[in-house]
Design an enzyme around this catalytic site. Structure first.
Site, PDB file in Angstrom:
ATOM      1  N   THR A  88     -96.318  20.706  61.838  1.00 39.90           N
ATOM      2  CA  THR A  88     -95.404  20.073  62.785  1.00 39.90           C
ATOM      3  C   THR A  88     -96.164  19.744  64.061  1.00 39.90           C
ATOM      4  O   THR A  88     -97.254  20.264  64.301  1.00 39.90           O
ATOM      5  CB  THR A  88     -94.229  21.009  63.118  1.00 39.90           C
TER       6      THR A  88
ATOM      7  N   LYS B 190     -75.095  19.500  78.922  1.00 45.83           N
ATOM      8  CA  LYS B 190     -73.804  20.174  79.091  1.00 45.83           C
ATOM      9  C   LYS B 190     -73.394  20.069  80.554  1.00 45.83           C
ATOM     10  O   LYS B 190     -73.957  20.722  81.430  1.00 45.83           O
ATOM     11  CB  LYS B 190     -73.879  21.643  78.658  1.00 45.83           C
TER      12      LYS B 190
ATOM     13  N   TRP C 139     -70.044  18.493  76.445  1.00 39.70           N
ATOM     14  CA  TRP C 139     -71.303  17.974  75.924  1.00 39.70           C
ATOM     15  C   TRP C 139     -71.413  16.464  76.124  1.00 39.70           C
ATOM     16  O   TRP C 139     -70.463  15.721  75.945  1.00 39.70           O
ATOM     17  CB  TRP C 139     -71.431  18.287  74.432  1.00 39.70           C
TER      18      TRP C 139
END
Length: 542
Positions: A187, A440, A445
């Site tokens: 990754t 947030k 959200w």
């Protein structure tokens, strides 16, 4: 009662054997680091891969041992895809865009026995080599005439073409266990050290079957495929394997990924299908727009790695007649998970509705399942409204990381992607944010991705990034960072007004900051963590 069917292992080498036997005349074209265009056929690829398999054996590489590659998209890299994995070793593609510290960590962690590299990366190899003890041999992927005369490597440096020429082309690909490891990819490591994902022959073959399907990447022997997505990044989304399976012509761009070079290659080789991340296509479209160019052959492009802005989809389709396939995946998924391919009843939808649908990442290909869950782990409905953490599982999804000493990643057999998403009744998934990027504000959200998509609709916006900035009253508020088109006269108030009527008023960013550029990671994704470090206190200091 058992079925009476043959049992043949699913092996990477079988793709090459098929391509040689059934598509031996098909062409592979590569723009080389040396500056010229190289052409040969699948039968040449197969012969040279066998020679390289013999060379690896002479170098003492044993089954299961890792062989690193630090290379662009090209025919020599393609040969290693099959020579290494097909002979029973593990192909470890290294990302040259990583920091030298990360590269050294990855090579050492993987215990690469030998590393092949394109000449472009000699300075990088010279920096990394003294820091790794596992690698004793480096191979420059070039011919004798271009071998570096002076280098700072204390280790052995060999010539790729010498290895090929010095070995015979008779090699019997071994019948391996299909569950044995075939390749390794780490990754990008935006948080913490990169993690290794170890693919098997079986998972790779199943992924290849599924990704080639009509409702997936839709590849065939009639295609000319240009993989702009790097072969060092999740195996170029599987396209080198797919091309062998279906017999498509392959066109490799090498190191020249600018808009002008890509457009020339697309036109000269009559490319029908290409694949890459949005940042690459921005450069291509800008070049075509500046030169009043067009696409005479390309009719499909696969866009993934980051959300594809609706404005980019519209430019490709309305102006250039190039269909956009929006796709989503991860290193941990080999990488294809979903593709935004229309169902029958969606083809005739009005244009705006089709664009809205194409902004989604799409539906699962067979072999991958997905679900969204709330904070308590309860599965949420596929109603296109509920938003939750995205989990996946499937035949080519990882169950653990290579050499992982930490807690296994799976949760009750599902892999947590780190994405926040919603899924509509037709099964189309749309990522609304990364879990670490969601905003947030006042307990509610806000999706940074949806704000960015609207910003991209403005004609004077080149790049849009929305981050959460700390706020004295609302905890967090969206802050929009914009790279303007050259010569543009855009001002913050004009762009903020552009949002009116396009999203909920309380989602609208409180401020716009113009920047010259945004930091990109090793795979072309915007590094929002760096921007949060730089601009996270913007509202507190205003």
């Amino acid at each position: 009662m058992q079925g009476l069917m043959m049992q043949q292992p699913l092996l990477v080498a079988s793709l090459l054997m098929h391509a040689e036997r059934h598509h031996g005349e098909q062409e592979i074209v590569s723009r080389r680091v040396e500056g010229d265009i190289h052409r040969y056929r699948y039968r040449d690829l197969a012969q040279r891969a066998r020679r390289m398999a013999n060379a690896l054996a002479d170098l003492g590489i044993k089954p299961g041992e890792r062989v690193g590659t630090l290379a662009w998209n090209g025919y020599r890299h393609m040969e290693l895809y099959f020579a290494v994995s097909g002979s029973g070793s593990v192909l470890h593609t290294l990302n040259p865009r990583l920091h030298v510290d990360q590269l050294a960590y990855i090579i050492e962690h993987a215990e690469d026995r030998v590393v092949f590299f394109d000449l472009t990366f000699l300075p990088l190899i010279e920096s990394v080599a003294p820091r790794v003890s596992s690698t004793k041999v480096f191979v420059a992927m070039t011919g004798r005439a271009h071998m570096p005369r002076d280098h700072g490597l204390a280790a052995t440096l060999l010539c790729y073409e010498d290895l090929v020429e010095d070995h015979g082309d008779v090699f019997d690909w071994p019948l391996l266990d299909e569950n044995s490891a075939s390749s390794l990819c780490y990754t990008s490591g935006t948080t913490g050290n990169p993690k290794g994902v170890l693919y098997s022959h079986r998972s790779t073959l199943l992924h290849t079957y599924a990704a080639a399907l009509p409702d997936s990447l839709n590849c065939s022997a009639r295609d000319v495929i240009l993989p702009v997505v790097p072969m060092f990044h999740v195996n170029a989304w599987g396209l080198p394997y797919i091309a062998c399976m279906v017999g498509a012509k392959l066109v490799f761009p090498g190191p020249a990924l600018d808009g002008k070079s890509l457009h020339e290659l697309i036109e000269n080789e009559q490319v029908t299908l290409s694949a890459g991340v949005p940042t690459v296509w921005q450069g291509l479209l800008a070049h075509v727009d500046t030169t009043m160019g067009s696409f005479s052959s390309m009719r499909r492009t696969i866009i993934g790695g980051a959300p594809c802005p609706t404005a980019m989809t519209a430019t490709f389709q309305a102006r250039h007649r190039v269909d956009v396939l929006h796709a989503w995946g991860m290193t941990e998924l080999s990488p294809v998970g979903t593709v935004c391919s229309f169902k029958a009843h969606q083809v005739s939808l009005p244009m705006e509705e089709r664009y809205a649908l194409q902004a989604k990442q799409g539906r699962s290909v067979f072999g991958i399942d997905m679900k969204i869950v709330d904070m308590d782990g309860k599965e949420l409905p596929w109603d296109g409204i509920a938003t939750g953490d995205l989990f996946v599982r499937g035949h080519w999804a990882t169950r653990d990381y290579f050499g992982n000493d930490d807690t296994p990643p799976l949760r009750n057999g599902w892999f947590p992607t780190g994405d926040v998403a919603r899924i509509d009744p037709d099964g189309f998934m749309q990522i609304t944010d990364r879990s670490k990027d969601v905003i947030k504000s006042g307990g509610e959200w806000i999706s940074s991705t949806e704000i960015e998509n609207i910003a991209y609709l403005h004609p004077e916006v080149t790049t849009a990034v929305c981050i959460a900035a700390r706020h004295p009253k609302w905890d967090e508020r969206p802050l929009l960072l914009i790279v303007k088109k050259p010569g543009g006269a855009l001002v913050p108030d004009e762009l903020l007004t552009f949002f009116d009527g396009r999203l909920a008023r309380w989602w609208k960013p409180d401020a716009v900051v113009f920047v010259d550029s945004v930091p990109l990671g090793a795979t072309g994704k915007v590094l929002k963590n760096r921007l949060r470090d730089q601009f996270g206190d913007y509202y507190l200091s205003a």
